[in-house]
Scaffold this motif. Structure first.
Motif, PDB file in Angstrom:
ATOM      1  N   GLN A  93       0.749  -1.231   0.041  1.00 38.59           N
ATOM      2  CA  GLN A  93      -0.094  -0.057  -0.032  1.00 38.59           C
ATOM      3  C   GLN A  93       0.837   1.158  -0.110  1.00 38.59           C
ATOM      4  O   GLN A  93       0.379   2.287  -0.642  1.00 38.59           O
ATOM      5  N   GLU A  99       1.513   1.938  -3.506  1.00 39.07           N
ATOM      6  CA  GLU A  99       0.404   2.310  -4.250  1.00 39.07           C
ATOM      7  C   GLU A  99      -0.159   3.687  -3.988  1.00 39.07           C
ATOM      8  O   GLU A  99      -0.437   4.555  -4.693  1.00 39.07           O
ATOM      9  N   GLN A 100      -0.003   3.982  -2.728  1.00 37.63           N
ATOM     10  CA  GLN A 100      -0.327   5.676  -2.264  1.00 37.63           C
ATOM     11  C   GLN A 100       0.639   6.474  -2.912  1.00 37.63           C
ATOM     12  O   GLN A 100       0.536   7.529  -3.045  1.00 37.63           O
TER      13      GLN A 100
END
Length: 219
Positions: free
Chosen positions: A74, A77-78
């Motif tokens: 994540q 992804e962020q």
């Protein structure tokens, strides 16, 4: 002359702005990389410290490590970082995946154990003295209630709790056998209640578990 100075000044400002933008982007990239690597290191250290070599006890620790892996993903992804995967991250995911087969084997073992316990409970109740014509005596009813409670507690401790943890551990696997095992775990209480009340289903359920075991052995 004044126009030339203005143009030069604007060029300097634009140039500085571009360099700052690149610097800020690089800072964000480096920050994400460092956070990602820190999570990977945390997961590996956690596994090194807590795994004891018995999957029944290790499952909860493996689940937590997989959650950390998801957190590490994540972060990228962020930060909109694509196509970057460190060797340590790949090694961690490989390390965790080595437990998937063992978890499936253990799941089938526990599914069979839960079936055996259910059949033993069913036989014990069937072997109890017949109730009077007027209905079950208080003694027989209280005994059945007691046996039922003992059965539920024993089943939960030996089988249901670790099975539910295995189901969590196997989430995300695309393998058909793993999916079938997870489905069996999710529906186990309904299936065992059918075993208690339906002798034909009891036979079918045993056949289904054997088929799962055969499919797993063939993988």
């Amino acid at each position: 002359m004044r126009l030339l100075l203005t143009i030069l000044l604007l060029s300097v400002i634009v140039g500085c702005s571009e360099r700052n933008d690149i610097t800020d982007s690089q800072i964000r990239y480096n920050t994400a990389i460092n956070e990602h690597n820190s999570i990977v290191l945390k997961a590996n250290n956690y596994l090194d410290k807590n795994l004891v070599g018995d999957l029944r006890f290790d499952i909860v620790h493996l689940i937590y490590a997989k959650e950390l892996v998801h957190h590490a993903e994540q972060v990228f992804e962020q930060a909109k970082i694509i196509g970057v995967e460190s060797e340590k991250f790949k090694a961690l995911t490989t390390r965790l995946s080595t437990y998937d087969k063992d978890a499936q084997v253990l799941a089938i073992t526990l599914l069979n154990a839960s079936l055996e316990k259910t059949l033993e409970f069913k036989q014990t109740v069937n072997d109890m003295p017949l109730a009077p014509v007027g209905g079950a005596s208080l003694h027989s009813k209280s005994m059945i209630d007691y046996l039922g409670e003992e059965y539920n507690n024993s089943l939960d401790k030996c089988c249901l709790t670790p099975l539910k943890n295995i189901e969590i551990l196997l989430r995300g696997m695309k393998d058909e056998t793993a999916w079938a095992i997870r489905k069996k775990i999710v529906n186990i209480e309904i299936q065992l209640s059918h075993v208690l009340t339906n002798s034909e289903y009891q036979k079918d359920y045993a056949i289904q578990l054997k088929a799962l075991n055969d499919a797993l052995a063939a993988n």
